[in-house]
Write a protein that holds these residues in place. Structure first.
Motif, mmCIF file in Angstrom:
data_model
loop_
_atom_site.group_PDB
_atom_site.id
_atom_site.type_symbol
_atom_site.label_atom_id
_atom_site.label_comp_id
_atom_site.label_asym_id
_atom_site.label_seq_id
_atom_site.Cartn_x
_atom_site.Cartn_y
_atom_site.Cartn_z
ATOM 1 N N THR A 1 0.840 -1.202 0.000
ATOM 2 C CA THR A 1 0.000 0.000 0.000
ATOM 3 C C THR A 1 0.875 1.251 0.000
ATOM 4 O OG1 THR A 1 -1.734 -1.183 1.186
ATOM 5 C CG2 THR A 1 -1.849 1.212 1.210
ATOM 6 N N LEU A 2 1.893 1.261 0.849
ATOM 7 C CA LEU A 2 2.805 2.406 0.891
ATOM 8 C C LEU A 2 3.578 2.559 -0.415
ATOM 9 C CD1 LEU A 2 4.158 2.010 4.520
ATOM 10 C CD2 LEU A 2 2.749 3.890 3.668
ATOM 11 N N SER A 3 3.982 1.447 -0.999
ATOM 12 C CA SER A 3 4.723 1.514 -2.255
ATOM 13 C C SER A 3 3.880 2.069 -3.397
ATOM 14 C CB SER A 3 5.233 0.114 -2.632
ATOM 15 O OG SER A 3 6.178 -0.343 -1.683
ATOM 16 N N GLY A 4 2.561 1.979 -3.255
ATOM 17 C CA GLY A 4 1.669 2.508 -4.275
ATOM 18 C C GLY A 4 1.395 3.998 -4.162
ATOM 19 N N ILE A 5 1.929 4.634 -3.131
ATOM 20 C CA ILE A 5 1.767 6.085 -2.956
ATOM 21 C C ILE A 5 3.027 6.754 -3.495
ATOM 22 C CG2 ILE A 5 1.389 7.956 -1.306
ATOM 23 C CD1 ILE A 5 0.078 5.905 0.555
ATOM 24 N N PRO A 6 2.916 7.620 -4.492
ATOM 25 C CA PRO A 6 4.118 8.179 -5.136
ATOM 26 C C PRO A 6 5.010 8.942 -4.162
ATOM 27 C CG PRO A 6 2.157 8.621 -6.460
ATOM 28 C CD PRO A 6 1.682 8.068 -5.149
ATOM 29 N N GLY A 7 6.296 8.659 -4.239
ATOM 30 C CA GLY A 7 7.292 9.452 -3.539
ATOM 31 C C GLY A 7 7.342 9.301 -2.043
ATOM 32 N N VAL A 8 6.740 8.264 -1.502
ATOM 33 C CA VAL A 8 6.742 8.107 -0.051
ATOM 34 C C VAL A 8 8.111 7.634 0.446
ATOM 35 C CG1 VAL A 8 5.829 6.740 1.870
ATOM 36 C CG2 VAL A 8 4.279 7.694 0.179
ATOM 37 N N ALA A 9 8.611 8.269 1.499
ATOM 38 C CA ALA A 9 9.864 7.867 2.144
ATOM 39 C C ALA A 9 9.523 6.972 3.329
ATOM 40 C CB ALA A 9 10.636 9.094 2.614
ATOM 41 N N ILE A 10 10.010 5.730 3.290
ATOM 42 C CA ILE A 10 9.678 4.740 4.316
ATOM 43 C C ILE A 10 10.909 4.483 5.183
ATOM 44 C CG2 ILE A 10 8.882 2.399 4.758
ATOM 45 C CD1 ILE A 10 7.605 2.439 1.953
ATOM 46 N N THR A 11 10.764 4.685 6.482
ATOM 47 C CA THR A 11 11.809 4.342 7.442
ATOM 48 C C THR A 11 11.397 3.080 8.179
ATOM 49 O OG1 THR A 11 12.441 6.653 7.767
ATOM 50 C CG2 THR A 11 13.101 5.083 9.467
ATOM 51 N N VAL A 12 12.237 2.052 8.125
ATOM 52 C CA VAL A 12 11.949 0.805 8.839
ATOM 53 C C VAL A 12 12.632 0.870 10.206
ATOM 54 C CG1 VAL A 12 12.116 -1.708 8.812
ATOM 55 C CG2 VAL A 12 11.793 -0.450 6.663
ATOM 56 N N ALA A 13 11.835 0.873 11.255
ATOM 57 C CA ALA A 13 12.358 0.968 12.620
ATOM 58 C C ALA A 13 12.621 -0.438 13.154
ATOM 59 C CB ALA A 13 11.365 1.710 13.514
ATOM 60 N N ARG A 14 13.850 -0.881 13.052
ATOM 61 C CA ARG A 14 14.200 -2.216 13.546
ATOM 62 C C ARG A 14 15.650 -2.213 14.015
ATOM 63 N NH1 ARG A 14 13.975 -5.410 7.779
ATOM 64 N NH2 ARG A 14 15.457 -4.087 6.651
ATOM 65 N N ASP A 15 15.909 -3.042 15.004
ATOM 66 C CA ASP A 15 17.262 -3.159 15.540
ATOM 67 C C ASP A 15 17.323 -4.450 16.339
ATOM 68 O OD1 ASP A 15 19.811 -2.823 16.413
ATOM 69 O OD2 ASP A 15 19.460 -0.994 17.563
ATOM 70 N N GLY A 16 17.685 -5.534 15.673
ATOM 71 C CA GLY A 16 17.700 -6.824 16.339
ATOM 72 C C GLY A 16 16.446 -7.617 16.027
#
Length: 376
Positions: A102-117
């Motif tokens: 869904t996010l990939s279908g919105i033009p120009g969206v910057a996605i930050t993946v919050a993960r650590d471990g």
């Protein structure tokens, strides 16, 4: 057959679910579209379902409970209402394709993946804390990973988002009916889930719980039975998001499943599923060549267990176990991001997922079948 694929859909359901659906087919018309008795029965059933879910899940009121076709439909509504083209969003490292596509279908969206471990709630929380400093338009977090059964620290993430005034979307697809959901307490903008998994309802019915101040944008336009002179969708919930005829048999089935679970109690359901999962994890870890991916802290786990067999393709192993009458799922489970987080993207996993209706001896049969498969 031993059914261990409840994370995909609950197959074993209370008998009252089918009974309620049959009653709705025979007796209910369309809610809000007539003053005759079949329409009134439909309207009453829909309201009772909204009221139960609002009370159960700490929602501001029954009008904030939106019926959709699926959790995917619900997530599309929530995400597209908060994340504009060119916007920014923070997501967890365990999100389903219902979120990422869904996010990939919105033009120009910057996605930050919050993960650590992996399976480390403190580090997940720290990653979210860093990410919200970028002032995203929204944050999205699954309550429970559909691949690994890992319960993320949603309560703490919700507090972070409240303090930063970042709208939070929670995907409760694997937790509704099993874990507490508190829309108002969390301050969540939206919580999405399907009816056909932990809530024991039928397929084809989903729910979007809207926060007190949320006013989502419709994906569909059409008749609502209200304000028919307007050529725009009504400005009030739930009508704003419910264009077209309701899935009344689905709503009736969801209501029956939810009533059953309220009688049983989510604490009992969760305890039963965790007990079965921990038994399975213990048995599988005793088998040479089997890698189990499950939180060490059982309180962070649920009824979903993923594992791999060294040297055996996951989907091949799942098919072989299926030939023995054991229903599992193998592959990426529509969540490649979760596999990236766990380092299993190249192989996928075999997933066993239990429900209230499974028994310990069924998990023992699975472990025995896996051992036989490893010894061949």
């Amino acid at each position: 057959m031993i059914y261990l694929d409840s994370a995909a859909t609950s197959l074993q359901k209370p008998q009252e679910v089918a009974q309620a659906m049959l009653w709705a087919i025979r007796c209910c018309a369309s809610p809000g579209r007539g003053s005759h008795r079949p329409a009134e029965l439909a309207a009453r059933t829909a309201f009772q379902c909204r009221q139960l879910l609002a009370d159960w899940f700490d929602c501001a009121g029954p009008e904030q409970v939106i019926f959709t076709s699926s959790a995917t439909h619900s997530l599309n509504l929530a995400i597209r209402s908060l994340v504009p083209p060119g916007g920014r969003v923070v997501i967890s490292g365990y999100e389903h394709n219902a979120v990422t596509r869904t996010l990939s279908g919105i033009p120009g969206v910057a996605i930050t993946v919050a993960r650590d471990g992996l399976f480390e709630p403190e580090r997940d929380l720290e990653a979210f804390a860093r990410a919200v400093e970028t002032r995203p338009n929204a944050a999205v977090c699954t309550h429970v990973s559909n691949v690994f059964g890992y319960r993320l620290p949603v309560e703490e993430i919700a507090e972070l988002c409240r303090e930063a005034q970042i709208p939070l979307i929670v995907d409760a697809s694997q937790s509704a009916g099993v874990l507490p959901i508190q829309v108002e307490h969390w301050g969540a903008a939206y919580v999405a889930f399907p009816g056909h998994k932990g809530l024991m309802g039928p397929q084809g019915i989903g729910v979007l719980l809207c926060g007190r101040d949320s006013m989502p944008e419709p994906l569909l336009a059409g008749g609502t039975g209200s304000e028919s002179l307007l050529q725009t969708m009504p400005a009030f919930l739930p009508d704003r998001l419910e264009a077209g005829t309701h899935n009344l048999p689905g709503i009736a089935g969801l209501l029956a499943g939810a009533r059953f679970l309220r009688r049983v109690g989510t604490e009992r359901v969760c305890a039963h599923e965790r007990r079965l999962a921990s038994q399975l994890v213990r048995r599988l870890r005793q088998i040479p060549g089997v890698e189990v991916l499950y939180p060490e802290d059982i309180g962070r786990g649920t009824g979903v267990v993923s594992f791999r067999l060294r040297g055996v393709d996951c989907e091949t192993a799942t098919a072989r176990l299926g030939e023995r009458g054991i229903a599992l799922r193998g592959g990426l489970h529509c969540a490649p991001l979760a596999h990236e987080t766990a380092g299993t993207l190249d192989t996928g996993t075999i997933r066993a997922s239990v429900s209230l209706f499974n028994r310990p001896e069924e998990l023992a049969c699975l472990a025995a079948a896996v051992r036989t498969l490893r010894e061949k």
